[in-house]
Design a protein around this motif. Sequence first.
Motif, PDB file in Angstrom:
ATOM      1  N   ALA A 189       2.066   9.764  -1.137  1.00  0.00           N
ATOM      2  CA  ALA A 189       1.253   9.657   0.272  1.00  0.00           C
ATOM      3  C   ALA A 189      -0.241  10.049   0.266  1.00  0.00           C
ATOM      4  N   GLY A 190      -0.419  11.020  -0.672  1.00  0.00           N
ATOM      5  CA  GLY A 190      -1.745  11.607  -0.664  1.00  0.00           C
ATOM      6  C   GLY A 190      -2.724  10.867  -1.597  1.00  0.00           C
ATOM      7  N   SER A 191      -2.203   9.925  -2.341  1.00  0.00           N
ATOM      8  CA  SER A 191      -2.776   9.171  -3.170  1.00  0.00           C
ATOM      9  C   SER A 191      -2.325   7.994  -3.730  1.00  0.00           C
ATOM     10  N   GLN A 192      -3.161   6.514  -3.085  1.00  0.00           N
ATOM     11  CA  GLN A 192      -2.621   5.441  -3.207  1.00  0.00           C
ATOM     12  C   GLN A 192      -2.567   5.199  -5.031  1.00  0.00           C
ATOM     13  N   LYS A 193      -3.870   5.633  -5.430  1.00  0.00           N
ATOM     14  CA  LYS A 193      -4.098   5.621  -6.984  1.00  0.00           C
ATOM     15  C   LYS A 193      -3.010   6.227  -7.573  1.00  0.00           C
ATOM     16  N   ALA A 194      -2.584   7.159  -7.178  1.00  0.00           N
ATOM     17  CA  ALA A 194      -1.303   7.676  -7.987  1.00  0.00           C
ATOM     18  C   ALA A 194      -0.248   6.816  -7.893  1.00  0.00           C
ATOM     19  N   PHE A 195       0.128   6.435  -6.592  1.00  0.00           N
ATOM     20  CA  PHE A 195       1.354   5.800  -6.326  1.00  0.00           C
ATOM     21  C   PHE A 195       1.256   4.234  -7.282  1.00  0.00           C
ATOM     22  N   PHE A 196       0.022   3.665  -7.055  1.00  0.00           N
ATOM     23  CA  PHE A 196      -0.111   2.386  -7.861  1.00  0.00           C
ATOM     24  C   PHE A 196       0.124   2.401  -9.352  1.00  0.00           C
ATOM     25  N   LYS A 197      -0.573   3.465  -9.908  1.00  0.00           N
ATOM     26  CA  LYS A 197      -0.315   3.908 -11.223  1.00  0.00           C
ATOM     27  C   LYS A 197       1.166   3.897 -11.596  1.00  0.00           C
ATOM     28  N   ASP A 256       1.031  -1.384  -0.062  1.00  0.00           N
ATOM     29  CA  ASP A 256      -0.069  -0.002   0.024  1.00  0.00           C
ATOM     30  C   ASP A 256       0.725   1.216  -0.087  1.00  0.00           C
ATOM     31  N   ASN A 257       0.186   2.415   0.172  1.00  0.00           N
ATOM     32  CA  ASN A 257       1.175   3.631   0.049  1.00  0.00           C
ATOM     33  C   ASN A 257       1.481   4.236   1.680  1.00  0.00           C
ATOM     34  N   ASN A 258       1.399   3.271   2.594  1.00  0.00           N
ATOM     35  CA  ASN A 258       1.680   3.778   3.824  1.00  0.00           C
ATOM     36  C   ASN A 258       3.053   4.123   4.069  1.00  0.00           C
ATOM     37  N   TYR A 259       4.142   3.505   2.828  1.00  0.00           N
ATOM     38  CA  TYR A 259       5.371   3.800   3.030  1.00  0.00           C
ATOM     39  C   TYR A 259       5.545   5.355   2.986  1.00  0.00           C
ATOM     40  N   TYR A 260       5.143   6.070   2.155  1.00  0.00           N
ATOM     41  CA  TYR A 260       5.305   7.563   2.005  1.00  0.00           C
ATOM     42  C   TYR A 260       4.529   8.326   3.238  1.00  0.00           C
ATOM     43  N   ALA A 261       3.630   7.782   3.808  1.00  0.00           N
ATOM     44  CA  ALA A 261       2.948   8.429   5.112  1.00  0.00           C
ATOM     45  C   ALA A 261       4.086   8.205   6.001  1.00  0.00           C
TER      46      ALA A 261
END
Length: 336
Positions: free
Chosen positions: A296-304, A260-265
């Motif tokens: 951090a603000g968007s998991q969707k952006a990270f996944f893409k 998930d994007n928790n890495y960035y948070a």
Amino acid sequence: MAPLGVSSTSCGPRLAAVLLLAVTAVLGLGAAQLCDEYYDQTCPDVHRIVRRVLKKAHEADVRIYASLTRLHFHDCFVQGCDGSILLDNSSSIVSEKFARPNNNSARGYPVVDAVKAALEEACPGVVSCADILAIAAKISVELSGGPRWRVPLGRRDGTTANITAANNLPSPFDNLTTLQQKFGAVGLDDTDLVALSGAHTFGRVQCQFVTARLYNFSGTNRPDPTLDRGYRAFLALRCPRDGNASALNDLDPTTPDTFDNNYYANIEARRGTLQSDQELLSTPGAATAPIVGRFAGSQKAFFKSFARSMINMGNIQVLTGTQGEIRKNCRVVNGG
Ligand code: HEM
Ligand SMILES: *[C@@H]1O[C@H](CO)[C@@H](O)[C@H](O)[C@H]1NC(C)=O
Ligand SMILES: *[C@@H]1O[C@H](CO)[C@@H](O)[C@H](O)[C@H]1NC(C)=O
Ligand SMILES: *[C@@H]1O[C@H](CO)[C@@H](O)[C@H](O)[C@H]1NC(C)=O
Ligand SMILES: *[C@@H]1O[C@H](CO)[C@@H](O)[C@H](O)[C@H]1NC(C)=O
Ligand SMILES: *[C@@H]1O[C@H](CO)[C@@H](O)[C@H](O)[C@H]1NC(C)=O
Ligand SMILES: *[C@@H]1O[C@H](CO)[C@@H](O)[C@H](O)[C@H]1NC(C)=O
């Protein structure tokens, strides 16, 4: 038989000899392209087979998805995605497995062997070890809750290894400039660097890679000033000053085995585990900092971005067509 032509199905090992040579000659193309349908005719079950072996391995080892994802990275950054990291020592090979970043650290080799054995059973001599690493990484991310993507295939296996290049893999102690240089050297930009570092959303890290930050950062005898105090205390309990250097911790303590994007948070909370993670945000004036914020603000952006960057990384200096070989055993070159 797939129709000939430039349709998306006109890709595969069979056509490599005829069509590809012709196209290459006519258009003067330098290198053949990978494509996701590469094994559709010659090993149609390849994805199902890899998935089955990985799921089985995961029953005994929850860390395996992370470890396999890292293997693809360590393969691609060393003379391209050619399966070189899988080669054992032999008369012609100095194995990359004993390079500093890999020795007692890179893992998952027996699972790659199990995948290869299953594929040799189903479609002998067809699927390269380099492609196995790319498929295993993709399936590992997917099974951990991460993005899905269609993985370009058709890599061939190399017949050499380069331990010098493996020793020069990105280090957790490299500064941001050096990380950018090492990624830039293989055609990857700041977005790739930040997105791919997001793979540290799962998997483990040995104390030896974090203790300097806890006690003696850059020889100052002080902790890394960019490290959150609470997280430092947490890590110090698990990695005492003269403790076991091989003891393991989660790279992402919030959701250790989930992609998930928790890495960035975590990084925004100054809880990046490695120095190289925190630098993406904390280096003064870092061009990578806004990208950390975006992911951090968007998991969707990270996944893409992650999917796109994995494809970029998977394209590094690949061997195609008649280059290299399809290894029978991922640990040894054919006839070696
Ligand atoms: C930016 C540069 C990078 C550095 C400096 C770095 C460094 C490290 C280090 C030191 C570890 C811990 C190894 C150990 O304790 O034995 C690690 C683990 C890991 N790395 Fe990276 N890494 C980087 C980029 C990447 C990339 C691009 C990927 C994949 C796309 C990746 C995936 C992983 C994974 C999944 C783990 C956990 C592996 C396991 O649990 O077996 N890393 N990395
Ligand atoms: C493989 O070769 C390297 C370099 O010569 C050496 O450091 C390492 O110990 C060898 N490993 C094995 C298992 O023989
Ligand atoms: C790799 O690790 C082993 C311990 O498992 C160690 O004996 C060996 O010296 C290391 N090899 C290199 C090349 O650092
Ligand atoms: C191995 O990698 C090093 C460092 O990237 C490079 O300088 C060297 O030319 C490579 N050796 C071979 C034989 O390709
Ligand atoms: C980054 O590290 C390299 C290599 O150690 C060093 O030459 C360079 O001065 C460092 N750059 C910064 C901005 O600290
Ligand atoms: C801290 O690190 C420096 C440089 O790496 C080293 O010279 C020094 O001995 C270390 N201090 C302690 C107490 O380990
Ligand atoms: C150090 O930690 C590793 C990894 O958890 C473990 O395998 C090893 O047995 C430990 N060594 C000691 C001396 O406790």
